[in-house]
Design a protein around this motif. Structure first.
Motif, PDB file in Angstrom:
ATOM      1  N   SER A 150       0.812  -1.218   0.000  1.00 21.98           N
ATOM      2  CA  SER A 150       0.000   0.000   0.000  1.00 21.98           C
ATOM      3  C   SER A 150       0.843   1.265   0.000  1.00 21.98           C
ATOM      4  CB  SER A 150      -0.959   0.003   1.197  1.00 21.98           C
ATOM      5  OG  SER A 150      -0.248  -0.059   2.413  1.00 21.98           O
ATOM      6  N   GLN A 151       1.966   1.243   0.725  1.00 22.45           N
ATOM      7  CA  GLN A 151       2.818   2.438   0.775  1.00 22.45           C
ATOM      8  C   GLN A 151       3.448   2.712  -0.585  1.00 22.45           C
ATOM      9  OE1 GLN A 151       5.888   2.313   3.761  1.00 22.45           O
ATOM     10  NE2 GLN A 151       6.512   4.427   3.429  1.00 22.45           N
ATOM     11  N   SER A 191       2.415   1.554  -3.556  1.00 19.74           N
ATOM     12  CA  SER A 191       1.396   1.823  -4.570  1.00 19.74           C
ATOM     13  C   SER A 191       0.889   3.256  -4.478  1.00 19.74           C
ATOM     14  CB  SER A 191       0.229   0.845  -4.439  1.00 19.74           C
ATOM     15  OG  SER A 191      -0.438   1.001  -3.198  1.00 19.74           O
ATOM     16  N   SER A 192       0.778   3.766  -3.257  1.00 25.53           N
ATOM     17  CA  SER A 192       0.331   5.134  -3.071  1.00 25.53           C
ATOM     18  C   SER A 192       1.343   6.123  -3.647  1.00 25.53           C
ATOM     19  CB  SER A 192       0.110   5.417  -1.585  1.00 25.53           C
ATOM     20  OG  SER A 192      -0.320   6.746  -1.382  1.00 25.53           O
ATOM     21  N   GLU A 201       1.216   5.792  -7.505  1.00 27.58           N
ATOM     22  CA  GLU A 201      -0.026   6.371  -8.021  1.00 27.58           C
ATOM     23  C   GLU A 201       0.056   7.893  -8.034  1.00 27.58           C
ATOM     24  OE1 GLU A 201      -4.841   6.137  -7.168  1.00 27.58           O
ATOM     25  OE2 GLU A 201      -3.424   5.841  -5.518  1.00 27.58           O
ATOM     26  N   ASP A 202       0.491   8.482  -6.930  1.00 24.76           N
ATOM     27  CA  ASP A 202       0.589   9.946  -6.853  1.00 24.76           C
ATOM     28  C   ASP A 202       1.587  10.482  -7.879  1.00 24.76           C
ATOM     29  OD1 ASP A 202      -1.254   9.956  -4.826  1.00 24.76           O
ATOM     30  OD2 ASP A 202       0.213  10.196  -3.211  1.00 24.76           O
ATOM     31  N   ASP A 206      -5.042  -3.906  -5.461  1.00 28.53           N
ATOM     32  CA  ASP A 206      -4.028  -4.502  -4.584  1.00 28.53           C
ATOM     33  C   ASP A 206      -4.017  -6.022  -4.632  1.00 28.53           C
ATOM     34  OD1 ASP A 206      -6.348  -5.147  -3.259  1.00 28.53           O
ATOM     35  OD2 ASP A 206      -5.865  -4.035  -1.423  1.00 28.53           O
TER      36      ASP A 206
END
Length: 237
Positions: free
Chosen positions: A22-23, A25-26, A29-30, A43
């Motif tokens: 999650s870290q 991918s965030s 993505e940003d 995910d």
């Protein structure tokens, strides 16, 4: 304010990002959104498969190890089903044998974790291999001139204020002039798959856009093609 330059509101590439960290991918993505790409984030492998069956993407970024289905399995299945979009694999594996496995499965490139986001950007640009008209930020179609980076539309030398989604819709149509697109096609290419936008939402935005770029008494620029969809008609200019 309708638009702020540099916020990445416009459609450049539609990217599927499948990553269960999650870290990471965030961050990815940003970063991709800051470069004006549209990103669909999942995910797990099963959600990635479902999205690939429901929508078309310009680029796939797949994590090697994910719950549900691995990136290698997704890559294999996507290629066997005729998928042609470029694929970038993300993984912590760095052995030559692992890279061979990923490339043999149909991946186009391979990025080992940890990686710098600028390197990711370079790989994405190389894989997209955009033709020149898709990379330009100023779309000049005669009477209509859209500066994508400045979020500014000019018609006959006069600026027209548009809202972000109207601008994104017009950008897509200006990149594909004189082509007919159905409501479903516009919904897929301009709105994200998790959006609550309906066909009626597309119709409303089309009507608003038409009213802003169309003057009374002139031939329509944004035409409705009966039972087919909509077209930005620039042949008459």
């Amino acid at each position: 304010m309708a638009c702020e330059p540099g916020v990445g509101l416009f459609l450049m590439a539609k990217i599927l990002l499948a990553e269960d960290d999650s870290q990471l991918s965030s961050l990815v993505e940003d970063w991709l959104k800051s470069e004006h790409h549209r990103v669909e984030l999942v995910d797990n492998g099963l959600d990635a498969i479902n999205l690939l069956q429901a929508s078309r993407f310009d680029l796939l970024i797949l994590d090697w190890n994910m719950p549900g289905r691995t990136g290698i399995e997704i890559c294999n299945e996507y290629r066997k089903n005729g998928g042609t979009s470029p694929i970038l694999m993300l993984t912590g594996k760095d052995k030559i044998e692992d890279k061979e496995q990923g490339l043999d499965a149909g991946a186009d490139d391979y990025l080992t974790k940890p990686f710098h986001l600028r390197e990711l950007s370079a790989r994405v640009r190389a894989l997209l291999r955009r033709p020149p008209d898709m990379a330009t930020t100023v779309l000049d179609q005669g009477r209509l001139v859209l500066d994508v980076s400045a979020c500014r539309l000019m018609k006959d030398g006069q600026q027209i204020e548009l809202f972000p989604k109207e601008l994104a819709l017009l950008e897509f149509l200006m990149r594909h002039p004189n082509q007919v697109f159905s409501i479903e096609a516009l919904q897929e290419r301009v709105w994200s798959s998790d959006s609550e936008a309906s066909p009626e939402t597309v119709r409303v935005h089309i009507a608003r856009l038409r009213s802003k770029i169309q003057d009374d008494g002139e031939k329509p620029l944004l035409r409705t093609i009966h039972r087919q969809g909509y077209m930005l008609d620039l042949q008459q200019q």
